[in-house]
Design an enzyme around this catalytic site. Structure first.
Site, PDB file in Angstrom:
ATOM      1  N   THR A   1       0.817  -1.212   0.000  1.00  0.00           N
ATOM      2  CA  THR A   1       0.000   0.000   0.000  1.00  0.00           C
ATOM      3  C   THR A   1       0.852   1.263   0.000  1.00  0.00           C
ATOM      4  OG1 THR A   1      -1.717  -1.227   1.163  1.00  0.00           O
ATOM      5  CG2 THR A   1      -1.922   1.151   1.213  1.00  0.00           C
TER       6      THR A   1
ATOM      7  N   TYR B   1       4.729 -12.769   4.028  1.00  0.00           N
ATOM      8  CA  TYR B   1       3.589 -12.078   3.426  1.00  0.00           C
ATOM      9  C   TYR B   1       3.146 -12.874   2.200  1.00  0.00           C
ATOM     10  CZ  TYR B   1       0.931  -8.209   1.257  1.00  0.00           C
ATOM     11  OH  TYR B   1      -0.042  -7.424   0.673  1.00  0.00           O
TER      12      TYR B   1
ATOM     13  N   ARG C   1      -1.191 -10.806  -6.125  1.00  0.00           N
ATOM     14  CA  ARG C   1      -0.152  -9.948  -6.706  1.00  0.00           C
ATOM     15  C   ARG C   1       1.068 -10.733  -7.170  1.00  0.00           C
ATOM     16  NH1 ARG C   1      -0.230  -4.388  -6.199  1.00  0.00           N
ATOM     17  NH2 ARG C   1      -2.027  -3.551  -5.082  1.00  0.00           N
TER      18      ARG C   1
END
Length: 294
Positions: A48, A136, A141
């Site tokens: 982000t 993560y 993505r």
């Protein structure tokens, strides 16, 4: 005792000015707003934060600024990962990680390694890192996903303390079932927080918390305290809104919300473009309708 990374970590956006330079004045406002608003820790330079288009110097400057402008002394998680293991290890060595609680390391993207490659990659990172590592997993993505047996194996490493999982609720259930109790499970999907916590997750690394830290803090801690009726009530207010945020990619939508709230501009760096007038109008109407703005 609660883990320091339990609750709401805000995946901080990186504000830009009209010349698309980092706007540190606006970044300071964002830290003040989210820190006072109810988040439990800061996540610097995650997805982000547009980490794909910030320079190495900007990354370290943003980390330094966060450390120096953290009046509540909240824990800091720093995004440090990639698909070139050697380069990640060099960056770890070159980065001042003092004052950082953990690094968040994304699943390697584009080169599509096998699960054995992922184990070797994250083991090398965990061996080299002077601070704990959060995995993560974000297959939307990266294409490649950390499979459950791979995560369970990596969880045995003493310096890999948890995972931010942005995959499916089925994955969340399997992780809760098969990972060690002290392995920190964090949701990477704002819409799945209540459900994920119900099966054993300990919080979320949140996009929405940039603009709505109070509401998202209340939601998350209601669920963690076992008040799922209250958590579900707040979660329902965000369901359609959360979908809107991603219609023109992240962090385009959340930056528009922050612009509406006069915290920073909605500028993003190419190849992203800032929110269309249509999306901006829909977001503002949704904010008003759900009582997030007036």
């Amino acid at each position: 005792m609660a883990h320091p990374l339990q609750g709401v970590g805000v995946a901080l956006i990186t504000p830009f000015d009209e010349q698309h330079e980092v706007d540190f004045e606006a970044y300071g406002r964002l830290l003040d707003f989210t820190g006072a608003g109810g988040v439990d820790y800061f996540v610097v330079q995650g997805t982000t934060g547009e980490t794909s288009t910030t320079t190495a110097k900007e990354k370290t400057d943003l980390l330094k600024f966060t450390k120096e402008n953290n009046p509540k002394n909240l824990p800091i998680v720093y995004g440090l990962g990639g698909n070139n293991t050697k380069a990640v290890l060099e960056t770890i060595k070159a980065t001042d990680l003092s004052g950082v609680t953990a690094i968040l390391s994304v699943c390697p993207y584009y080169n599509k390694p096998p699960q054995a490659g992922l184990i070797a990659h994250f083991t090398a990172i965990a061996d080299a890192s002077p601070v704990p590592v959060l995995l993560y997993n974000v297959p939307g993505r990266t294409v490649i996903s950390l499979q459950i047996p791979t995560i369970v194996e990596l969880a045995r490493h003493p310096n890999i303390i948890g995972i931010k999982d942005a995959s499916t609720i089925e994955n969340a259930q399997e992780l809760a079932k098969r990972c060690p109790e002290d392995f920190l499970l964090l949701s990477g999907d704002d819409n799945l927080v209540t459900t994920s916590i119900s099966v054993g997750f300990k919080g979320v690394i949140s996009v929405i918390a940039n603009a709505f830290p109070k509401e998202f803090g209340e939601l998350t801690w209601a669920a963690l305290d076992g008040n799922f009726d209250k958590a579900a009530e707040i979660q329902k207010r965000f369901i359609d809104f959360d979908t809107l945020l991603y219609t023109e990619s992240n962090p385009v939508g959340i930056k528009k919300c922050l612009e509406i709230k006069h915290i920073c501009s909605s500028e993003v760096r190419l190849p992203l473009v800032k929110a269309s007038d249509s999306l901006g109008s829909k977001l503002e109407k949704a904010m008003i309708a759900e009582g997030f703005w007036q």
